[in-house]
Structures are given as C-alpha cells and as structure tokens.
Design a protein around this motif. Structure first.
Motif: not given
Length: 372
Positions: A82-96
């Motif tokens: 499962f791929s996400i291109e150009g993923f920009s996130y904050k360091a206190d964010t989790r993703a599943t």
C-alpha cells in the motif's frame, strides 16, 4: 597492477553493492499495474480537499478515509504493497490501514515517509471479499492530551501496488529512511521494537562484513583496512539511525508545547487525583495491606500509567475495555476505577446491574465499583 589494498577495496565495494541490492528469497517477477485508489476515497468534503497537485486532509482527533472497493473490478489479493506518494504528516500523527475479510478484521501501521510503501497481506482466500478498506489517521494522544487544533496531512496519491514494480534497493532504502516514532511509558520514552525498520539492513551489512573478513584473510592487506571495514559497517546503519533520531526529536517538539513544564503539570494533576483515589479507597475499607486488585478502566496513556505509579502501594493495573473483564468480575477482592471517558458508565445503572457490580463511591472525576 593493483596492489593488495586497492584490490581488497574493489572487491569489498562490489560485494557491498551486491549485498544491498540482492533479493533475498526473491520470487519470480510478475507484471501488476498499480491501482490508484485516490478517486475511490469516501469522506466528507470539508475534511478532504484538493490543492494544486496534492490532497489535504484535516484531522481533528481522528479521520477515516474509506475506499469504495465495491466499484473495483481488480482482484485486490494480488497486491502486496500500500503506497502513499508525497505523504506529508506531523510527527505526532499515526496512520494505519485496516480492512475486513468476511468477519475477520485486520490492521497494519503505515510506513511514515514522504513516499510510503507498506507491506500488506490481505489474508483472503479465493472467493473472499475485501471490505471496509480504509486509512485511519490518528493524532497521538499518548499523554492524554486533547488536541484543540487541527492537524493537516497532505498526499498526492494512494495506491495498491506490488513489489515487482520497484527495485529491491529502492524499497529497502525507502524503508530504512522511514520514521520509527518514540513510544512512551509512565517514566520514559523508548523506540518500540515492533517496527524493526533496520532489520534487513543489519542482515545485509552482516553478510557483507563476513565476506569482507574472508576477503581480508585471502588477500592479506594491511590490518588497518579491516578496521576501516568495521568502521564502515558501523557508519552505514548509524546514518539511518541518526536520521530517525532527528525525526523523533521533531516528534517531541510537536507533542509538547515549547517553554512549558507540561509534563510536570500533568504529573502534578495525576498525583492529586491519586490522593483523591486513596481517600476514596480508604472510605470503602480498601487499604494497601489487604488482598485487593484495583483495575483502572481506560487507555494505556501517560496519565493512567502515572496514576498506577502514584498508587504503587496498591496492586493496580490498567484495562482498556470494560468488556475485557468477564473473568475478573467474578472475583470478590476486586475494585474497578472509572475515570475520564470510561466514567460515563457510572451513570448507566442497567449496565452496572447486568455486570453484577455495585457503585461504592462516586466523584465528579471518577467512580469506584465492586462486584456484588
């Protein structure tokens, strides 16, 4: 004519290149075109919008991005990334990423990187449908803090993909650069061993180091070259580790407000709550010296863990779900403490009675129950 040292480093460099690019347990390459899921996302418009060539998603506590898989004609079982291109996130964010096959639920944490490639196995046999495919984006509330702001993540595309569309080194290099966030206990922060992003790197470097040792004894260059090889074997994983440490430092800065004694204030509040609990327990004749199990019903966050630490003279533990306690509820020497979100059950008389419990102490901040 190459001297021994030059020949040694030429062979060692070639072996290192081979070790980093070799497909271990490689399977026969197959041609599977990536499946773009971005246009199949189901979410309320106000939480997802397009800006130039990227999508932005607003996360207030938690956001679910559901995929409409019913309109897909492809066999999803053939994909293993499962791929996400150009993923920009904050360091206190989790993703599943989560899904269901029949009645079985599955969930994997997503790799945190600008170009994220998470290995997946749908674990679906022929004829089974894959339903409720979604990405869950969660603000980290390890420390029991309630976010009063909106986090924004960005991405260009979300895809189902296959290993055969990437080089071995490309996928591994991307994995080694991924962010392995800090986890927290009641007293310290630590790097979880569950996400072993350097495992394949260590194996490959170990193979190369053994080969270098063999080449050294065959060619017999100066001993300093073996020392340089050992230093290089240490330096390569160190570079990736330092990159992760920099990300972890950013995570700490995002979690805690600058120039404030946030943790000390939280701990002081928890200490005061522990004193109230001790008074409540004493009023119902529960003391440290008697046989009694105290269970705090709630999440395993910093506040509850510190509460356990402040109640260290008691036999205290944490359970996340009230429904996980059927066996313990049969015990007479049991005391349940409900606080924060779990305190809502204190007002549900029918539920309390059906579980065979009796409310023995109630306070605006918590309530205490015991089996009948």
């Amino acid at each position: 004519m190459l001297n021994k040292a030059s020949l040694y480093w030429l062979i060692v460099a070639l072996v290192l290149l081979l070790s980093l690019t070799l497909s271990i347990g490689g399977k026969e390459a197959v041609e599977i075109e990536a499946l773009n899921l971005t246009n199949h996302i189901k979410v309320e418009p106000k939480f997802l919008y397009r800006e130039k060539d990227a999508y932005s998603a607003l996360v207030v506590g938690e956001l679910q991005l559901d995929f409409d898989t019913e309109k897909l004609t492809q066999d999803l079982r053939q994909y293993n990334l499962f791929s996400i291109e150009g993923f920009s996130y904050k360091a206190d964010t989790r993703a599943t990423l989560s899904w269901q096959t029949n009645t079985q639920s599955h969930e994997v944490p997503l790799q945190l990187n600008n170009n994220s490639h998470t290995v997946i196995n749908f674990k679906a046999s022929e004829g089974q449908t894959i339903k409720n495919l979604r990405v869950n984006i969660i603000q980290d509330q390890t420390f029991g803090t309630a976010h009063s702001f909106q986090d924004e993540i960005k991405f260009k595309r979300m895809l189902l993909d296959h290993h055969s569309n990437f080089t071995v080194f490309g996928l591994n290099f991307n994995n080694w650069l991924a962010f392995n966030p800090l986890s927290f206990s009641a007293i310290n922060g630590y790097t979880s061993i569950d996400n072993q992003i350097y495992e394949s790197l260590i194996k490959r470097i170990s193979m190369w180091l053994l080969a270098s040792l063999l080449i050294f004894f065959l060619l017999r260059p100066a001993k300093k070259h073996l020392l340089y090889s050992l230093m290089l074997a240490w330096l390569i994983p160190a570079v990736f580790h330092l990159n992760n440490r920099a990300n972890q430092q950013q995570q700490i800065q995002d979690l805690f407000p600058s120039n404030s004694a946030f943790l000390n204030k939280t701990d002081q509040t928890t200490f005061e709550l522990a004193q109230q609990l001790k008074s409540a327990l004493a009023s119902i004749n529960v003391f440290p010296e008697i046989e009694q199990k105290i269970i705090i019903v709630g999440s395993n966050n910093f506040t509850n863990q510190r509460l356990v630490a402040h109640l260290n003279e008691f036999n205290t533990s944490i359970r996340n779900q009230f429904n996980d306690l059927p066996d313990q509820l049969k015990q007479k020497n049991l005391t349940l403490v409900f606080l924060n979100k779990s305190r809502a059950i204190c007002e549900q008389a029918d539920t309390i009675q059906s579980k065979g419990l009796n409310t023995v102490y109630i306070d605006p901040s918590f309530c205490v129950m015991r089996p009948l």
